[in-house]
Design a protein around this motif. Sequence first.
Motif, mmCIF file in Angstrom:
data_model
loop_
_atom_site.group_PDB
_atom_site.id
_atom_site.type_symbol
_atom_site.label_atom_id
_atom_site.label_comp_id
_atom_site.label_asym_id
_atom_site.label_seq_id
_atom_site.Cartn_x
_atom_site.Cartn_y
_atom_site.Cartn_z
ATOM 1 N N GLY A 188 0.826 -1.199 0.000
ATOM 2 C CA GLY A 188 0.000 0.000 0.000
ATOM 3 C C GLY A 188 0.862 1.252 0.000
ATOM 4 N N PRO A 189 0.245 2.399 -0.257
ATOM 5 C CA PRO A 189 1.016 3.646 -0.345
ATOM 6 C C PRO A 189 1.413 4.226 1.001
ATOM 7 N N GLY A 190 0.806 3.724 2.099
ATOM 8 C CA GLY A 190 1.130 4.273 3.406
ATOM 9 C C GLY A 190 0.774 5.748 3.483
ATOM 10 N N ALA A 191 1.668 6.545 4.045
ATOM 11 C CA ALA A 191 1.416 7.976 4.220
ATOM 12 C C ALA A 191 1.879 8.796 3.015
ATOM 13 N N TYR A 192 2.303 8.122 1.952
ATOM 14 C CA TYR A 192 2.847 8.845 0.800
ATOM 15 C C TYR A 192 1.858 9.856 0.211
ATOM 16 N N PRO A 193 0.596 9.495 -0.063
ATOM 17 C CA PRO A 193 -0.325 10.491 -0.630
ATOM 18 C C PRO A 193 -0.505 11.701 0.274
ATOM 19 N N GLN A 194 -0.550 11.479 1.590
ATOM 20 C CA GLN A 194 -0.696 12.598 2.518
ATOM 21 C C GLN A 194 0.555 13.473 2.502
ATOM 22 N N MET A 195 1.724 12.832 2.439
ATOM 23 C CA MET A 195 2.971 13.580 2.340
ATOM 24 C C MET A 195 3.005 14.415 1.072
ATOM 25 N N PHE A 196 2.579 13.804 -0.042
ATOM 26 C CA PHE A 196 2.630 14.479 -1.325
ATOM 27 C C PHE A 196 1.748 15.724 -1.328
ATOM 28 N N ALA A 197 0.490 15.555 -0.910
ATOM 29 C CA ALA A 197 -0.452 16.673 -0.959
ATOM 30 C C ALA A 197 -0.239 17.679 0.165
ATOM 31 N N GLY A 198 0.051 17.168 1.359
ATOM 32 C CA GLY A 198 0.088 18.042 2.526
ATOM 33 C C GLY A 198 1.437 18.651 2.832
ATOM 34 N N GLU A 199 2.520 18.057 2.317
ATOM 35 C CA GLU A 199 3.857 18.553 2.634
ATOM 36 C C GLU A 199 4.671 18.921 1.399
ATOM 37 N N LEU A 200 4.759 17.993 0.448
ATOM 38 C CA LEU A 200 5.667 18.214 -0.673
ATOM 39 C C LEU A 200 5.176 19.320 -1.604
ATOM 40 N N ILE A 201 3.903 19.283 -1.981
ATOM 41 C CA ILE A 201 3.391 20.328 -2.872
ATOM 42 C C ILE A 201 3.554 21.709 -2.236
ATOM 43 N N PRO A 202 3.117 21.918 -0.974
ATOM 44 C CA PRO A 202 3.338 23.242 -0.367
ATOM 45 C C PRO A 202 4.810 23.635 -0.319
ATOM 46 N N HIS A 203 5.675 22.666 -0.059
ATOM 47 C CA HIS A 203 7.113 22.958 -0.009
ATOM 48 C C HIS A 203 7.623 23.439 -1.362
ATOM 49 N N MET A 204 7.208 22.778 -2.432
ATOM 50 C CA MET A 204 7.674 23.171 -3.760
ATOM 51 C C MET A 204 7.130 24.547 -4.149
ATOM 52 N N LEU A 205 5.878 24.823 -3.795
ATOM 53 C CA LEU A 205 5.295 26.123 -4.129
ATOM 54 C C LEU A 205 5.981 27.247 -3.373
ATOM 55 N N GLU A 206 6.452 26.953 -2.183
ATOM 56 C CA GLU A 206 7.128 27.962 -1.376
ATOM 57 C C GLU A 206 8.589 28.136 -1.788
ATOM 58 N N SER A 207 9.218 27.050 -2.222
ATOM 59 C CA SER A 207 10.666 27.068 -2.446
ATOM 60 C C SER A 207 11.056 27.408 -3.884
ATOM 61 N N TYR A 208 10.137 27.249 -4.824
ATOM 62 C CA TYR A 208 10.456 27.479 -6.226
ATOM 63 C C TYR A 208 9.406 28.401 -6.845
ATOM 64 N N ARG A 209 9.782 29.035 -7.940
ATOM 65 C CA ARG A 209 8.863 29.946 -8.623
ATOM 66 C C ARG A 209 7.970 29.122 -9.557
ATOM 67 N N VAL A 210 6.880 28.644 -8.996
ATOM 68 C CA VAL A 210 5.957 27.758 -9.711
ATOM 69 C C VAL A 210 4.734 28.550 -10.157
ATOM 70 N N SER A 211 4.296 28.309 -11.382
ATOM 71 C CA SER A 211 3.106 28.963 -11.915
ATOM 72 C C SER A 211 1.912 28.748 -10.999
ATOM 73 N N SER A 212 1.070 29.766 -10.878
ATOM 74 C CA SER A 212 -0.136 29.666 -10.053
ATOM 75 C C SER A 212 -1.284 28.971 -10.771
ATOM 76 N N ASP A 213 -1.127 28.700 -12.060
ATOM 77 C CA ASP A 213 -2.166 28.038 -12.851
ATOM 78 C C ASP A 213 -2.077 26.527 -12.618
ATOM 79 N N ARG A 214 -3.143 25.920 -12.113
ATOM 80 C CA ARG A 214 -3.095 24.487 -11.827
ATOM 81 C C ARG A 214 -2.895 23.658 -13.089
ATOM 82 N N ASP A 215 -3.232 24.183 -14.258
ATOM 83 C CA ASP A 215 -2.978 23.471 -15.504
ATOM 84 C C ASP A 215 -1.494 23.487 -15.875
ATOM 85 N N ASP A 216 -0.693 24.296 -15.185
ATOM 86 C CA ASP A 216 0.755 24.291 -15.365
ATOM 87 C C ASP A 216 1.440 23.365 -14.374
ATOM 88 N N ARG A 217 0.662 22.603 -13.628
ATOM 89 C CA ARG A 217 1.219 21.711 -12.612
ATOM 90 C C ARG A 217 0.772 20.289 -12.927
#
Length: 239
Positions: free
Chosen positions: A99-128
């Motif tokens: 099973g995926p364990g806590a990976y989906p929660q990590m991805f949505a709740g930690e990694l995505i916010p971290h990338m948006l904060e740390s890199y200049r990522v487009s605000s358009d969800r279709d660019d993600r």
Amino acid sequence: GDLAGVSGISGRSTESLAGQLKEVPFDSRMMKDVVKLSVYTPPGYDDSQDSYPIVLVHEGEVALASGNQAVVLDNLIQNEKVRPSIAVFIKRRFYPMQGPGAYPQMFAGELIPHMLESYRVSSDRDDRASMSGGFGASLSLMSTLPAGKEIGRVGCHSPFAFEMLHGPIKGIASLPTERCKILIDWGEFEFRNPSENWNMADQAKAVAEILANAGHDVTTDSTPVGTDWICWQTRSEPM
């Protein structure tokens, strides 16, 4: 010949990139572990103030090692076939029986916010976008669909989704969040076992139907190739 012609990667390694590929350790509280990342930034990233599309690649270690995906993306950018983009290769394997364990929660709740904060990522969800192949493609779906508010696109090469995963994918696909644009491709010569009555091409079609029935914008494509990254990388440009 097709591989070199489509992706332009013959003889190239990550040492020849026009962009940069850096190892970034990510300390996940949810997974209680350090998740290793390789982050690709395109040529000119450090000298600009622009925002960029981003693609998060699950099972990133094998995508790099077997699929040469950093080189493929770098080449497509240099040839102006895709927009300059950030790519995050997440080096964590997915084992369906565990099973995926806590990976989906990590991805949505930690990694995505971290990338948006740390890199200049487009605000358009279709660019993600979020993508992978095989079991990683199933992990991409299970991790990304609940985060549809932040990510608009999902790419799946040959999702290895046995029937045991159909129920979880159906439940996640039906969550009340924004719908995604999803590309699913597979080879005509997929993994199969006639004696056990399974064929991964059929699984890919079944997953595509589940997602379309849940209201997602699904595009499918089948090509006369086999499976795994040696074949998937020939499909990197449309993906």
